[in-house]
Design a protein around this motif. Structure first.
Motif, PDB file in Angstrom:
ATOM      1  N   ASN A  92       0.802  -1.221   0.000  1.00  0.00           N
ATOM      2  CA  ASN A  92       0.000   0.000   0.000  1.00  0.00           C
ATOM      3  C   ASN A  92       0.835   1.272   0.000  1.00  0.00           C
ATOM      4  N   SER A  93       1.886   1.305   0.794  1.00  0.00           N
ATOM      5  CA  SER A  93       2.733   2.501   0.849  1.00  0.00           C
ATOM      6  C   SER A  93       3.429   2.748  -0.477  1.00  0.00           C
ATOM      7  N   LEU A  94       3.903   1.668  -1.108  1.00  0.00           N
ATOM      8  CA  LEU A  94       4.568   1.787  -2.396  1.00  0.00           C
ATOM      9  C   LEU A  94       3.618   2.372  -3.436  1.00  0.00           C
ATOM     10  N   VAL A  95       2.395   1.845  -3.501  1.00  0.00           N
ATOM     11  CA  VAL A  95       1.423   2.326  -4.487  1.00  0.00           C
ATOM     12  C   VAL A  95       1.031   3.767  -4.190  1.00  0.00           C
ATOM     13  N   PHE A  96       0.820   4.084  -2.916  1.00  0.00           N
ATOM     14  CA  PHE A  96       0.452   5.451  -2.536  1.00  0.00           C
ATOM     15  C   PHE A  96       1.517   6.442  -2.993  1.00  0.00           C
ATOM     16  N   ASN A  97       2.770   6.159  -2.686  1.00  0.00           N
ATOM     17  CA  ASN A  97       3.858   7.076  -3.051  1.00  0.00           C
ATOM     18  C   ASN A  97       4.008   7.182  -4.564  1.00  0.00           C
ATOM     19  N   TYR A  98       3.808   6.061  -5.253  1.00  0.00           N
ATOM     20  CA  TYR A  98       3.898   6.087  -6.718  1.00  0.00           C
ATOM     21  C   TYR A  98       2.807   6.986  -7.311  1.00  0.00           C
ATOM     22  N   LEU A  99       1.564   6.778  -6.878  1.00  0.00           N
ATOM     23  CA  LEU A  99       0.461   7.552  -7.434  1.00  0.00           C
ATOM     24  C   LEU A  99       0.609   9.041  -7.133  1.00  0.00           C
ATOM     25  N   LYS A 100       1.123   9.377  -5.960  1.00  0.00           N
ATOM     26  CA  LYS A 100       1.367  10.786  -5.634  1.00  0.00           C
ATOM     27  C   LYS A 100       2.431  11.377  -6.558  1.00  0.00           C
ATOM     28  N   ALA A 188     -17.554  -9.300   0.260  1.00  0.00           N
ATOM     29  CA  ALA A 188     -18.749 -10.141   0.373  1.00  0.00           C
ATOM     30  C   ALA A 188     -18.402 -11.622   0.426  1.00  0.00           C
ATOM     31  N   LEU A 189     -17.274 -12.002  -0.170  1.00  0.00           N
ATOM     32  CA  LEU A 189     -16.950 -13.423  -0.316  1.00  0.00           C
ATOM     33  C   LEU A 189     -15.901 -13.931   0.668  1.00  0.00           C
ATOM     34  N   THR A 190     -15.205 -13.041   1.374  1.00  0.00           N
ATOM     35  CA  THR A 190     -14.083 -13.490   2.200  1.00  0.00           C
ATOM     36  C   THR A 190     -14.133 -12.898   3.602  1.00  0.00           C
ATOM     37  N   LYS A 191     -13.306 -13.478   4.466  1.00  0.00           N
ATOM     38  CA  LYS A 191     -13.024 -12.915   5.779  1.00  0.00           C
ATOM     39  C   LYS A 191     -11.523 -13.026   6.001  1.00  0.00           C
ATOM     40  N   ALA A 192     -11.006 -12.295   6.974  1.00  0.00           N
ATOM     41  CA  ALA A 192      -9.563 -12.293   7.246  1.00  0.00           C
ATOM     42  C   ALA A 192      -9.048 -13.718   7.431  1.00  0.00           C
ATOM     43  N   GLY A 193      -7.912 -13.999   6.799  1.00  0.00           N
ATOM     44  CA  GLY A 193      -7.298 -15.316   6.912  1.00  0.00           C
ATOM     45  C   GLY A 193      -7.657 -16.271   5.797  1.00  0.00           C
ATOM     46  N   ASP A 194      -8.672 -15.920   4.978  1.00  0.00           N
ATOM     47  CA  ASP A 194      -9.032 -16.777   3.848  1.00  0.00           C
ATOM     48  C   ASP A 194      -7.939 -16.762   2.785  1.00  0.00           C
ATOM     49  N   TYR A 195      -7.878 -17.842   2.006  1.00  0.00           N
ATOM     50  CA  TYR A 195      -6.938 -17.933   0.894  1.00  0.00           C
ATOM     51  C   TYR A 195      -7.614 -17.453  -0.388  1.00  0.00           C
ATOM     52  N   ILE A 196      -6.945 -16.544  -1.090  1.00  0.00           N
ATOM     53  CA  ILE A 196      -7.430 -16.132  -2.405  1.00  0.00           C
ATOM     54  C   ILE A 196      -6.315 -16.384  -3.428  1.00  0.00           C
ATOM     55  N   LEU A 197      -6.715 -16.512  -4.680  1.00  0.00           N
ATOM     56  CA  LEU A 197      -5.762 -16.811  -5.753  1.00  0.00           C
ATOM     57  C   LEU A 197      -5.717 -15.659  -6.743  1.00  0.00           C
ATOM     58  N   LEU A 198      -4.503 -15.162  -7.003  1.00  0.00           N
ATOM     59  CA  LEU A 198      -4.285 -14.098  -7.975  1.00  0.00           C
ATOM     60  C   LEU A 198      -3.303 -14.558  -9.042  1.00  0.00           C
ATOM     61  N   GLN A 199      -3.375 -13.895 -10.207  1.00  0.00           N
ATOM     62  CA  GLN A 199      -2.289 -14.036 -11.158  1.00  0.00           C
ATOM     63  C   GLN A 199      -1.055 -13.362 -10.576  1.00  0.00           C
ATOM     64  N   GLU A 200       0.123 -13.908 -10.869  1.00  0.00           N
ATOM     65  CA  GLU A 200       1.355 -13.410 -10.247  1.00  0.00           C
ATOM     66  C   GLU A 200       1.591 -11.937 -10.565  1.00  0.00           C
ATOM     67  N   THR A 201       1.323 -11.548 -11.800  1.00  0.00           N
ATOM     68  CA  THR A 201       1.423 -10.149 -12.205  1.00  0.00           C
ATOM     69  C   THR A 201       0.008  -9.651 -12.447  1.00  0.00           C
ATOM     70  N   ILE A 202      -0.410  -8.648 -11.674  1.00  0.00           N
ATOM     71  CA  ILE A 202      -1.815  -8.238 -11.710  1.00  0.00           C
ATOM     72  C   ILE A 202      -1.920  -6.787 -11.253  1.00  0.00           C
ATOM     73  N   PHE A 203      -3.006  -6.142 -11.601  1.00  0.00           N
ATOM     74  CA  PHE A 203      -3.314  -4.775 -11.182  1.00  0.00           C
ATOM     75  C   PHE A 203      -3.090  -4.622  -9.674  1.00  0.00           C
ATOM     76  N   TYR A 204      -2.355  -3.564  -9.306  1.00  0.00           N
ATOM     77  CA  TYR A 204      -1.949  -3.414  -7.905  1.00  0.00           C
ATOM     78  C   TYR A 204      -3.117  -3.269  -6.935  1.00  0.00           C
ATOM     79  N   GLY A 205      -4.307  -2.875  -7.431  1.00  0.00           N
ATOM     80  CA  GLY A 205      -5.462  -2.773  -6.550  1.00  0.00           C
ATOM     81  C   GLY A 205      -5.804  -4.095  -5.885  1.00  0.00           C
ATOM     82  N   ALA A 206      -5.542  -5.204  -6.585  1.00  0.00           N
ATOM     83  CA  ALA A 206      -5.813  -6.524  -6.002  1.00  0.00           C
ATOM     84  C   ALA A 206      -4.929  -6.769  -4.794  1.00  0.00           C
ATOM     85  N   TRP A 207      -3.646  -6.414  -4.920  1.00  0.00           N
ATOM     86  CA  TRP A 207      -2.712  -6.574  -3.792  1.00  0.00           C
ATOM     87  C   TRP A 207      -3.112  -5.668  -2.622  1.00  0.00           C
TER      88      TRP A 207
END
Length: 468
Positions: A92-100, A188-207
């Protein structure tokens, strides 16, 4: 293997080995029927499959042509997919500083996620907005509270229906942009600690959202030819208790590939077998260049496991940040979450979009936008192809407005970005999209801009920094 697949593979081999050149015309459907002895429908299916893969394109009344061949992703020929668990995410900090850093007006926005604003904000929509502001009824909030303006939801449902996806207005929830739709869907679909699957390279909003919600992220690598690695996907869902997947399969951000219908069908089959939900980020769905719009995963969904998210922001401009989620049975839950956060999307904009779309202005705008994006991206591609130093690769796909550059392995794209931002040039380094430390030498370049002197000088400076 179907006969259409055999023909498609034969033509694909001719394209990849250089026997068929970029922009060369293919035999007409009837000529191909006479040559191959196959039926007209079989030949048409083969051509449409090649078109969906971005290998050929159609021109009305002229036929089919070979598309410019993109470079495959930078993976070894002995591709061994590696599934990774990312236990701790700190982005989050990396993306915030980049967008600024890329916000100032003097920055040349080659790192922007949005198309050139000069191609967006259509005058007719601005005119409609101005007319609606004169009537106070268009500001009434109650009728546009979640799930949103009924007429707008009906128009969006009709657009799904045109692709063969049965949809009712009640399936749709209007949101404040696609990121809001994605965020609400994941909540709506998850709670803390759940496992989710992402593509390795993906839009930073997902991270970012995964970090904020305290989710455990498993990633799968990109496939060097297909874009999506179905083998790695199957390995991941057999190894980890995946609750939800978040994929971008059409005009992938940042790389740009569109996954074939064959692979999408296989993804849907595995989702159904393992009863795993998919959140589909399809914000670039309208930015295809030729032929028909690529199918979303929702088309292949037979058990209501896919929540499809999109937006008008990439086609009409960031000013019109109106998105939606095809929520289906999760509509009520998402509306509850929405009322506790963003409350509702802008009322006036929803009303304006109803008039803009229902009077066919949107389709006219999309046709012009696609032509301009394709033209501008081709100019960038040709310039990079001619001037990038040895050791660089350009990944160019049919659709969207990004080029994905692979730099020599000794160059850090983050360091390059830091140098360029001091020269008032913005680029998007791969560290924004991939938390794996090994993936550090790629850049995403926004190619939606007209080739002005300012743009040319910025690209020259970028290439000079790579060459140093």
């Amino acid at each position: 293997m179907y006969k259409s697949e055999q023909l498609a593979n034969s033509i694909k081999q001719l394209i990849e080995n250089g026997s068929l050149k970029a922009n060369e015309k293919l035999p007409s459907l009837r000529d191909q029927v006479n040559r191959s002895g196959l039926s007209l429908m079989t030949v048409l299916n083969a051509y449409q499959e090649l078109e969906s893969q971005g290998l050929i394109y159609s021109v009305e009344k002229s036929g089919y042509f070979v598309a410019e061949l993109f470079s495959p992703l930078s993976l070894s020929s002995t591709h061994n997919p590696t599934v990774s668990l990312n236990a701790k995410i700190e982005i989050n900090s990396l993306v915030f500083n980049y967008l600024k850093s890329i916000q100032p007006s003097e920055i040349v926005p080659l790192g922007s996620a949005f198309p050139n604003h000069e191609l967006l904000n259509p005058p007719k929509l601005i005119q409609i907005m101005g007319q609606l502001t004169r009537n106070k009824k268009n500001f009434e909030q109650n009728i546009n509270l979640p799930p949103g303006n009924f007429e707008l939801r009906k128009l969006i449902a009709q657009r799904y229906g045109m692709q063969g996806i049965p949809t009712q207005p009640d399936d749709i929830v209007i949101t404040s942009g696609c990121l809001d739709a994605l965020n609400l869907s994941l909540q709506a679909l998850t709670k803390a600690g759940d496992y989710i699957l992402l593509q390795e390279t993906i839009f930073y909003g997902a991270w970012q959202i995964a970090e904020r919600l305290g989710l455990k992220v498993v990633t799968i690598p990109e496939h060097p030819q297909e874009g999506f690695d179905i083998e790695a996907f199957e390995q991941a869902i057999q190894t980890y208790p995946i609750k939800v997947c978040w994929f971008m399969l059409n005009c992938h951000n940042p790389i740009g590939f569109t996954v074939s219908e064959k692979i999408k069908f296989q993804i849907a089959k595995l989702l159904h077998e393992h009863q795993i939900y998919l959140i589909e980020d399809d914000v670039y769905e309208e930015l295809f260049y030729r032929g028909t719009k690529p199918l979303s995963m929702k088309y292949f969904d037979q058990q209501n496991l896919v929540l499809h998210c999109s937006s008008f922001s990439k086609t009409l401009g960031s000013t019109f940040r109106i998105g939606w989620v095809y929520a289906g049975k999760f509509s009520e839950h998402i509306q509850h979450l929405q009322l506790m956060s963003t409350i509702s999307a802008n009322t006036l904009m929803q009303n304006a979009l109803v008039e803009f779309i229902s009077n066919h202005h949107y389709e006219k705008h999309l046709r012009v936008l696609r032509r301009n994006l394709e033209k501008n991206k081709r100019i960038f591609f040709e310039y990079f192809k001619k001037n990038l130093p040895t050791g660089c690769e350009i990944h160019n796909y049919a659709g969207g407005y990004f080029l994905w550059l692979t730099l020599p392995s000794h160059i850090s794209s983050m360091t390059l970005y830091e140098h360029l931002i001091q020269q008032n040039i913005g680029v998007a380094p791969s560290q924004l999209f991939n938390v794996q430390q090994a993936q550090k030498n790629h850049l995403r370049i926004n190619c939606s801009f007209s080739w002005t002197i300012e743009i040319e000088m910025a690209v020259k400076q970028l290439i000079a920094n790579i060459s140093d």
